[in-house]
Write an enzyme that holds these catalytic residues in place. Sequence first.
Site, short mmCIF file in Angstrom:
data_model
loop_
_atom_site.label_atom_id
_atom_site.label_comp_id
_atom_site.label_asym_id
_atom_site.label_seq_id
_atom_site.Cartn_x
_atom_site.Cartn_y
_atom_site.Cartn_z
N GLY A 178 0.79 -1.23 0.00
CA GLY A 178 0.00 0.00 0.00
C GLY A 178 0.82 1.28 0.00
N LYS A 237 20.48 0.00 0.65
CA LYS A 237 20.56 -1.46 0.46
C LYS A 237 21.61 -2.08 1.36
CE LYS A 237 19.88 -0.29 -4.41
NZ LYS A 237 20.68 0.91 -4.65
N GLY A 262 13.18 7.72 -10.35
CA GLY A 262 14.01 8.08 -9.20
C GLY A 262 15.39 8.55 -9.65
N GLY A 296 19.35 7.93 -9.26
CA GLY A 296 20.37 6.98 -8.83
C GLY A 296 21.63 7.72 -8.37
N TYR A 302 27.69 2.01 -2.24
CA TYR A 302 28.05 3.23 -2.98
C TYR A 302 28.92 4.16 -2.13
CZ TYR A 302 23.95 1.95 -5.88
OH TYR A 302 23.01 1.31 -6.65
N ALA A 355 7.33 7.32 -9.71
CA ALA A 355 7.47 6.53 -10.94
C ALA A 355 8.86 6.64 -11.57
CB ALA A 355 6.42 6.96 -11.94
N ASP A 373 17.93 6.99 -4.60
CA ASP A 373 18.38 5.61 -4.42
C ASP A 373 19.87 5.56 -4.11
OD1 ASP A 373 17.61 2.58 -5.23
OD2 ASP A 373 19.66 3.02 -5.86
#
Length: 291
Positions: free
Chosen positions: A20, A85, A27, A29, A60, A25, A55
């Site tokens: 939900g 991540k 992003g 990077g 990174y 739509a 992101d």
Amino acid sequence: MLVEALKVYMKNIDLELNNGVRIPAIGFGTYKAPDDAQGIDAVEKAIECGYRLIDTATLYENESAVGRAIAESEVSRSEIFLTTKVANKDRGYDSTLKAFDRSISALGLDYIDLYLIHWPASAACYTDWREINSQTWKAMCRLLDEGRVRAIGVSNFGPEHLDALADESDVIPAVNQIEFHPGWMQPQTLLRCQKSGIVVEGWSPLGRTRVLENPLLKEIAAAHDKSTAQVCLRWAIQHNVIPLPKSLHEERMRQNLEVFDFSLSDAEMALIDSMPVTGESGLTPDNIDSH
Ligand code: A2P
């Protein structure tokens, strides 16, 4: 004026994840954005241009720059959708929980919108790959239950990794972030995800520039008076894939957002879908741990 209108428009374009939560739509990077003033400046500019999905990843090594940019931006934290991540070296239950604490502290935030397993442990590298992925996932589920993340997902998981995870857990990943660009669309993974309600995000949606001189893409771009980069991004969006283009240049950041004022025809989509393999990175779950 146009830029202002675009910003308002951008904020309203999003997709719904399987729990939900809504996600923009497109992003921004941040791979290769440095962890210094230049990195902070790039992310600040991206937010200013209208990006709301940012992101990053522990791998990174720029989480503190990203966090600083979010803190210094005039846009409120609740309007930003931040992804990071867990790194490969931190796979496993306890180490994922510890890695999350380090990420949150580097970012200077008290929650993450989307937390992903960066790469699956694969059968080629680990005999106990199923167990490693399932323990990592268990930690992600705990973070979700505790409200420290709004959604959890995976990255670079192929159908076999998704199937193995589904055997161990009822929690379906909200997202699978994969390499996705013309010439490398990983159709089996795309289909597997979209059939089970997993939103696909595309990393390197421009094939790290390797596809930008492709003659077919150039021809389609010319027909729409757009750049080949914009065609790549529009193609991803029309596949319901969230592209994550990166650029350190403001003019390109803006250009990459201007992809909601044209559409590719079914015939153009089919032509791009059938491009031969072009511009793929060569990174796979089977070789990533040696990189
Ligand atoms: P730069 O940062 O100098 O703008 P990908 O997102 O597929 O990994 O590609 C990123 C690469 O594409 C970066 O080298 C970036 O360069 C370049 N790039 C980003 N946007 C554009 C664009 N609109 N046109 C051309 N190159 C671009």
